[in-house]
Design a protein around this motif. Sequence first.
Motif, PDB file in Angstrom:
ATOM      1  N   UNK A 191       0.998  -1.334  -0.129  1.00 46.50           N
ATOM      2  CA  UNK A 191       0.048  -0.233  -0.061  1.00 46.50           C
ATOM      3  C   UNK A 191       1.226   1.264  -0.004  1.00 46.50           C
ATOM      4  N   UNK A 192       1.794   1.296   0.534  1.00 48.68           N
ATOM      5  CA  UNK A 192       2.865   2.411   1.018  1.00 48.68           C
ATOM      6  C   UNK A 192       3.930   2.239   0.274  1.00 48.68           C
ATOM      7  N   UNK A 193       4.807   3.570  -0.772  1.00 48.97           N
ATOM      8  CA  UNK A 193       5.484   4.306  -1.864  1.00 48.97           C
ATOM      9  C   UNK A 193       6.703   3.959  -0.858  1.00 48.97           C
ATOM     10  N   UNK A 194       8.004   2.591   0.042  1.00 47.37           N
ATOM     11  CA  UNK A 194       8.953   2.301   0.144  1.00 47.37           C
ATOM     12  C   UNK A 194       9.946   2.106  -0.500  1.00 47.37           C
ATOM     13  N   UNK A 195      11.125   2.044  -0.118  1.00 47.99           N
ATOM     14  CA  UNK A 195      12.449   2.003  -0.776  1.00 47.99           C
ATOM     15  C   UNK A 195      13.105   0.591  -0.566  1.00 47.99           C
ATOM     16  N   UNK A 196      13.263   1.102   1.075  1.00 46.67           N
ATOM     17  CA  UNK A 196      14.161   0.226   1.689  1.00 46.67           C
ATOM     18  C   UNK A 196      13.523  -0.794   2.679  1.00 46.67           C
ATOM     19  N   UNK A 197      13.824  -1.966   3.154  1.00 52.31           N
ATOM     20  CA  UNK A 197      13.976  -2.589   3.968  1.00 52.31           C
ATOM     21  C   UNK A 197      14.749  -3.080   4.947  1.00 52.31           C
ATOM     22  N   UNK A 198      15.235  -2.331   6.082  1.00 48.98           N
ATOM     23  CA  UNK A 198      16.006  -2.545   6.838  1.00 48.98           C
ATOM     24  C   UNK A 198      16.447  -4.010   7.949  1.00 48.98           C
ATOM     25  N   UNK A 199      16.783  -5.052   7.624  1.00 53.85           N
ATOM     26  CA  UNK A 199      16.632  -6.315   8.358  1.00 53.85           C
ATOM     27  C   UNK A 199      16.878  -6.246   9.364  1.00 53.85           C
ATOM     28  N   UNK A 200      16.501  -6.428  11.057  1.00 49.11           N
ATOM     29  CA  UNK A 200      16.886  -6.074  12.656  1.00 49.11           C
ATOM     30  C   UNK A 200      18.040  -7.026  11.824  1.00 49.11           C
ATOM     31  N   UNK A 201      19.231  -6.508  13.351  1.00 51.05           N
ATOM     32  CA  UNK A 201      20.276  -7.104  13.813  1.00 51.05           C
ATOM     33  C   UNK A 201      19.732  -9.039  14.198  1.00 51.05           C
ATOM     34  N   UNK A 202      18.858  -9.398  15.125  1.00 48.05           N
ATOM     35  CA  UNK A 202      17.995 -10.009  15.786  1.00 48.05           C
ATOM     36  C   UNK A 202      18.151 -11.259  14.804  1.00 48.05           C
ATOM     37  N   UNK A 203      18.736 -11.288  13.505  1.00 46.35           N
ATOM     38  CA  UNK A 203      17.842 -12.357  12.314  1.00 46.35           C
ATOM     39  C   UNK A 203      19.589 -12.332  11.687  1.00 46.35           C
ATOM     40  N   UNK A 204      20.465 -11.461  11.570  1.00 44.95           N
ATOM     41  CA  UNK A 204      21.350 -11.461  11.031  1.00 44.95           C
ATOM     42  C   UNK A 204      22.113 -11.885  12.071  1.00 44.95           C
ATOM     43  N   UNK A 205      21.870 -11.356  13.535  1.00 42.97           N
ATOM     44  CA  UNK A 205      23.213 -12.399  13.909  1.00 42.97           C
ATOM     45  C   UNK A 205      23.728 -13.710  14.026  1.00 42.97           C
TER      46      UNK A 205
END
Length: 878
Positions: A773-787
């Motif tokens: 619905x919203x015009x977005x450009x970027x998603x930031x993956x939270x560090x809890x999924x990266x650790x």
Amino acid sequence: MKTCPAHSIESGSGFAKLLDMAHYKDKRGNVKVARKMVLTNPDGRDSKQPIPAIPDRNRFTRARHGWSRIQLLALGLGLAGFWGGAAPAPANASPAPVAVEFRAVDLDQNRLGFWLGGGLVALGLAGGVAALFLDQRRRLWRAQRQLASLSEETRRLAALEAENARQRQAVDSLRDSERRLRVLTEQLPVGVFLVNLQGQCRYVNDRWRQMAGLTAEQPFESGWISALHPDDRESVLAAWRQAIEGGSELLIEHRFRTSAGQETWLSTHAAPLRDSAGRVTGYLGAHTDITERKRIEETLRANELRFRSYFELPLIGIAMTGPDKRWREINGRLCEMLGYPRAQLQQLTWAELTHPEDLPTELAQFERVMNRRIESYALDKRFIRADGKLIHVHVSSRCLRRANGAVEHFVTVAQDVTERKRTEERFQNLAQYDALTGLPNRALLTDRLRQAVRRAGRDHTLVGVLLVDLDRFKRFNDTLGHTIGDQLLRDMAARLQQCVRECDTVSRQGGDEFAVLLPDLATGDDAAWIAQRMLDVVAQPCRLDDHELHATCSIGISLYPRDGRNTEILLRNADIALYRAKDMGRNNYQFYLSGATVLSRERLNLETHLRHAVKQGELELYYQPKWDFRAGAIRGAEALIRWNHPELGQLSPVRFIPIAEDSGLILQLGEWVLRTAVRDIGQLHRSGFPRLRVAVNLSARQFRQANLAELVREVLAESAFEPACLELELTETILMNPTDDNLATLKAFKDLGARVAIDDFGTGYSSLSYLQRFPLDVLKIDQTFVKDLPASTSSVAITNAILTLAHGLKLEVVAEGVETVEQLAFLRDHGCDEGQGYYFGRPTPLAEFKDLLERDRARAAATLPLPWQGPAPTGEIS
């Protein structure tokens, strides 16, 4: 010849004249009368009507003349005798002897002559009188005969004039009809023609000639055949021959082609003309121009072909359904999705194949369409396949109506979203539970806390909220590595669960922070007893691999309803109590102190100082670099605020941002951050680092600011800053309310050219609808999924899913918390766009960040290896 005046009878618009009436003598000298009647039309032409003969009057004239002669003869004789007998002798004459002798005799003779003459005179007079009488009788009889004849003649003339008037009226009517018919045929929008059985044109109107492109003389005889299109000529002539042979109507479509090459499509309809005996004498027909209809038909055929090609798309199911819910047209993909042959599926209704739990919702939408309240609807539902399995389908159905408003049919598009539903379920599970510890996350805790508060309000009980933070956890993590750190977190989670009741909830908030929900407390001492037990259990030694660790924790406690009556306030006050516990030496618990307590004075003091922090220059922006995996260089940074308190030193945003939110100072701080970040990065652009992007965080209250878009436009204009280099970061909570105002603000950002990013994606809420619905450009993956990358299979699956989802929506992905070369290599190999974390650099002031950029540029110029190609023990780019 002597003529008499002509007699005439005038009536209406025609004239009947008696001409050339004259007296003349025949060869014997008899007088005769001749009359000639000429009946003329209004235009002066002879009508050619026979004129009845007038009776001959000569015989009456001859009889009258005979009686006149007898009359004159008798009168003459009488006068002669009278004069002979009455003549006297002269006075001076002496009678001769003889005369004397005969005087007596003469006297007698004279007397006799007198009486004879008188008798004859009387007889003549009587005869004259009789003749006059007889003549008058004859005249009267003749006049009566003539009057009767004239009356009869008048009647005949009147009848003749009436007939003549009727004929003139009929002629006028025919002429008027002919005129109207000609005007009508010339005004008709169709070409009218009249042909005989030999195919020769006898009449065409102007419209026909325009269609055929012929002159006024060309269509006659058989010249019209030349106007037929060469490709249609044989078929048209054959149709004409067949119609003439059968005496039937002709209905055919063909083309005319003019000498200039212009083609006209015609619909020809000709009907036979018959005489009184029923024989066909010719054909009357009309050409209707159907060129536009043929063009539309051609367009419709092309559209139908395109529709068919779209209808049979293998990716989506398309169907036409009737108001009776039955399938009418189904493409192959829908048959494949539902597992039915086309013929069998057309015997069923979509209601029969819909899952019973989903049917009421769709029936309600269907009834709204039938009642003309809406024209279309879309929903997610489950179909029951032929094999009994369930398939999740997104259905969009639109109604097409007739001119009277009745439903003609529905066009339905069905897309198989089974895999998406499974992914959403996985995301939902991940959104509610922590991937590392398996504990409920912030979202699930918030939901349970909300329910506990409502229940406590009804039951008049207490609810306790505990925030638990491991003391100096970062030291273990940095010294022993993330693997040991993760094991420690899992062990602490298990220990905390041992300290609570079954009705309590232990959740991981992120990092080394845990939250505990304690519903249905009798007193605040119950919360204190559980907090103390947690302190004791956590302080026990923990052996991980070959390491024996001694950890402690700090606990902040808030109670409902004393310290707050909603989830946000309770969590915030527990957080304030936690920081008080840390300030008091850690390894202890503290209650939130309300009213005239030390905490209230501290918050009031911080709020007072914060109001002057901007003017006094106590605020500062730090910049954490963002690494572009494709370019192998720093391409941006995130602006992070710090407060250099004159007495307390540098304060984390956690200490003063909640105060700024409550007091409304967040608007002032947000504007300062925006202006400062644009100004600082603008200086770096001019210092040789063009196209460097900066990300600025927007709080929920700041995002709802009425003039936010105007403020961003003003700041960009004042600094001549390139809008594409500004990235505005929002949290998922901001977009959970998809209001028109929120959408308008985001569109305003896009109109300015700025980028919009979602921070900490996947940790807040499970709904993904806002991504569309919203015009977005970027998603930031939270560090809890990266650790846990790449060792944890669940983290790998989550990260891959987020990357696939984002790239499918044309969004860039930034991974937060990148701290190892393994994490970096995994993210790079799986298509992540940018990374952010201690491996690339910590948040630093502007001057140090500029030095970091210069070192990175020097490394690139010297073609040194990239950071992951060599050791980086400090976590910074060398």
